[in-house]
Design an enzyme around this catalytic site. Structure first.
Site, PDB file in Angstrom:
ATOM      1  N   THR A 166       0.726  -1.310  -0.058  1.00 37.95           N
ATOM      2  CA  THR A 166      -0.027   0.018   0.027  1.00 37.95           C
ATOM      3  C   THR A 166       0.942   1.309  -0.053  1.00 37.95           C
ATOM      4  O   THR A 166       1.945   1.192   0.577  1.00 37.95           O
ATOM      5  CB  THR A 166      -0.990   0.003   1.087  1.00 37.95           C
ATOM      6  OG1 THR A 166      -1.795  -1.271   1.185  1.00 37.95           O
ATOM      7  CG2 THR A 166      -1.642   1.364   1.309  1.00 37.95           C
ATOM      8  N   GLY A 190     -10.546  -3.042   3.015  1.00 36.19           N
ATOM      9  CA  GLY A 190      -9.442  -3.050   4.121  1.00 36.19           C
ATOM     10  C   GLY A 190      -9.603  -1.588   4.797  1.00 36.19           C
ATOM     11  O   GLY A 190     -10.543  -1.007   4.895  1.00 36.19           O
ATOM     12  N   THR A 220      -0.429   1.398   7.238  1.00 39.04           N
ATOM     13  CA  THR A 220      -0.255   0.471   6.171  1.00 39.04           C
ATOM     14  C   THR A 220       0.179  -0.780   6.869  1.00 39.04           C
ATOM     15  O   THR A 220       0.894  -0.625   8.116  1.00 39.04           O
ATOM     16  CB  THR A 220       1.067   0.760   5.040  1.00 39.04           C
ATOM     17  OG1 THR A 220       1.189  -0.163   4.415  1.00 39.04           O
ATOM     18  CG2 THR A 220       2.204   1.376   5.833  1.00 39.04           C
TER      19      THR A 220
END
Length: 652
Positions: free
Chosen positions: A523, A553, A573
């Site tokens: 990410t 997510g 992340t």
């Protein structure tokens, strides 16, 4: 006996284009004045003597707008004003309309000590100065006239404009209504970089006595007879047994907000400490972009606050702290390419990632130096990350179990608490830009799947085929992940027959002779604070490799993967499920707000106390220009930079 503290200002409102040499010249003068004040305090001079001593020094130097460097009236003369106040005694003196007194602050003190009044103006003040020649030096009006100010007045008159310090007038405009078209120039630079600035000084001595003084020439091309905030006690200058305050900026705004007195009032009536009081007053008692102030408390605290593009300021305390600056919290930027890096990651892939992060940092730095707001910069940088297939966003997005991409992103503007988020995108080239459009062009904060795609078409964003996002590496990873019946959590190394977090290290899946985990996409995110102290954050991802279709997510969830407030900006992340249940991004802002921690303390606290071991990481900036990175994984692709020249890109 307490500790002493001092602060000095050379005005709020600094043109962002101010040449470096003029910035340094101003900083040298402020540093010299701090050294004079420090020496006086170490010699046990009382606070009231120290403020007069230092403001006299500022009045003697033509750099700022006081004494010798005073701004001109429309008639080409100076009409100077100043005030001084002794906090414990609540004694004060003020003067306006001076034309021949070399050091207005000293005459203000004589008004306080040698007259039955608190404020004398114009001919009466000049006459009073003549009767106290032992304490007042008189000079011709020409002494105060500088070449820069002559040029500024000429241009200001041609533009029919009053110069509000840093504002850039255009021909045919007047005062605050000036546009940025056709800015007046002098010596090839906007006239605003020469605009003079008011000076002020606040002190608390070892006995806890506070004092304040302010001195100015007022506004360039002002009407004769105009009185600003600087001589007005409680408005531009104030001191009490609690604190000392000196203000600077647009006088009319300071006057209508009784700005200096407000700091002492909220300390007294709301029970706030100095820093809280200054912050409260700047946010709640002042129009945006109008002014700033310096302050000290009887307890030896020192604080500066402003909502303009910058403020020349300096401060020092008895414990050795000393700072001189002009920026508004100075900009800072951080970027990440995912938490969790396989220790076996080949050196060349590490270097490739570092080069991309460095390129993105440089794009952000250039934008910040061009004075783009934070919200624009985070979008710009994340778009660049989405366009490069190296990380897990946009073109390099992870694939679902069906072999397609379902991308998600979010963006948040801290000062306004505005946000936008998207999920389930399959054809939008830059998800972060659609998230911003959700924020700005829709009545909602979050759109997903077919609804988000439909909104994208209506907004005319760039659309591409789903195949654009699919890379050879990701196709290979998905194949192996499906054979292993495993979802890839970035850095985790699945084995045949295992699933997700339960993966053992036996029988490692390999691709091209390397563990599959070294290819696992990560990410991306960016956080920025600009010169105005505005924080913003953005995050973008393709999610997990081999994820179920429809899985959402942390990245698009405000407060979980992304958050920004007036205090900070955060992008997270790692394992999304862990981040979601920890509301990780919001926690950083919450512990700053409710526990009083600074940014580094807050990030450390959250990583240690609000996150399962080995799960995630984050990047963050604060309104004060701090930057921090924290993670509890094996590594995190990250980079950061600050306005003072610091820059770092790392993995481990």
């Amino acid at each position: 006996m307490g500790a002493w503290a001092i602060a000095v200002h050379g005005s709020a409102g600094v043109d962002p284009n101010l040449p470096k040499e003029r910035q340094e010249e101003a900083k040298r003068l402020l540093t010299r004045c701090l050294d004079i004040g420090i020496s006086a305090l170490r010699s046990n001079l009382p606070a009231i003597d120290v403020v007069e001593l230092v403001v006299r020094e500022l009045e003697t130097d033509p750099l700022f707008n006081s004494g010798r460097g005073s701004a001109f009236t429309e008639n080409g003369t100076v009409e100077m004003e100043a005030s001084i106040i002794d906090g414990p005694k609540r004694q004060c003196g003020a003067i306006s309309g001076l034309t021949t007194v070399k050091n207005p602050v000293s005459l203000a003190r004589l008004v306080m000590e040698k007259s039955p009044h608190s404020y004398l103006a114009f001919s009466g003040a000049e006459e009073f100065s003549n009767t106290h020649v032992e304490g007042v030096e008189m000079v011709d009006n020409e002494y105060f006239i500088t070449e820069d100010n002559v040029g500024m007045l000429k241009l200001a008159k041609e533009a029919n404009s009053i110069l509000f310090d840093y504002r850039i007038p255009a021909v045919g405009t007047c005062g605050a209504s000036a546009t940025m078209d056709s800015p007046l120039q002098m010596n090839g630079l906007p006239i605003s970089v020469y605009a003079p600035e008011t000076v002020g000084w606040v002190v608390v001595d070892k006995q806890g006595r506070c004092a304040a003084a302010t001195s100015t020439g007022g506004l360039m091309n002002k009407m004769s007879g105009r009185i600003g905030d600087s001589p007005l006690i409680g408005l531009g200058t104030y001191a009490s047994e609690l604190c000392g305050v000196s203000c600077t900026g647009e006088g009319e705004a300071i006057i209508r907000n009784t700005l200096a007195r407000e700091v002492s009032a909220v300390m007294e009536y709301k029970g706030l400490n100095l820093h809280e009081a200054v912050d409260y007053v700047i946010k709640n008692r002042l129009d945006e972009g109008k002014a700033g102030l310096i302050a000290v408390s009887k307890d030896g605290e020192v604080a500066c606050g402003f909502n303009t593009t910058g403020m020349f300021r300096g401060c020092a305390t008895e414990d050795g702290f000393m700072e001189v600056g002009r920026e508004m919290g100075a900009w800072a930027i951080a970027v990440h390419g995912g938490a969790g890096v396989d220790p076996n990651l080949p050196k060349e892939r590490q270097e490739e990632a570092k080069r991309l992060l460095t390129r993105c940092l440089n794009i952000g730095i250039s934008a910040l130096r061009s004075n783009l707001p934070a919200i624009d910069v985070v979008e710009l940088v994340v778009r660049e990350l989405e366009t490069d297939p190296l990380f897990n966003s946009g073109r390099g997005s992870a694939l679902t179990e069906n072999g397609t991409v379902e991308m998600e992103a979010s963006i948040m503007d801290g000062p306004k608490r505005r946000c936008g988020a998207v999920s389930g995108l399959t054809t939008v080239k830059n998800p972060v830009s659609l998230a911003r459009l959700v924020m700005e062009k829709s009545p909602h904060s979050y759109l997903a799947f077919s609804g988000a795609e439909e909104f994208a078409k209506k907004q005319g964003v760039e659309m591409v085929d789903n195949e654009y996002f699919i890379t050879e590496d990701n196709v290979g990873m998905l194949k192996l992940a499906k054979e292993a019946n495993s979802i890839l959590f970035d850095y985790r190394i699945p084995t045949v027959g295992t699933c997700g977090a339960g993966a053992a290290m036996d029988s490692l899946l390999q691709m091209n002779g390397l563990p599959i985990s070294v290819y696992a996409p990560e990410t991306v995110g960016c956080v920025v604070v600009d010169k105005q102290g505005r924080c913003a954050a953005a995050t973008s991802t393709g999610g997990l490799m081999n994820k179920m279709s429809g899985r959402i997510g942390d990245s698009p969830l405000i407060g979980s993967g992304t958050y920004a407030s007036e205090l900070c900006g955060v992008s997270c992340t790692g394992e999304g499920e862990a981040i979601i249940r920890s509301t990780l991004a919001r926690e950083v802002s919450a512990v700053m707000e409710y526990k009083g921690l600074n940014l580094h303390e807050a990030v450390d606290y959250v990583i240690k106390n609000r996150l399962d071991e080995g799960k995630a990481g984050l990047i963050a900036v604060s309104k004060d220009g701090e930057v921090a990175c924290g993670f509890n994984t094996t590594g995190m692709f990250r980079g950061c930079a600050t306005e003072d020249g610091f820059m770092e890109v790392g993995v481990w």
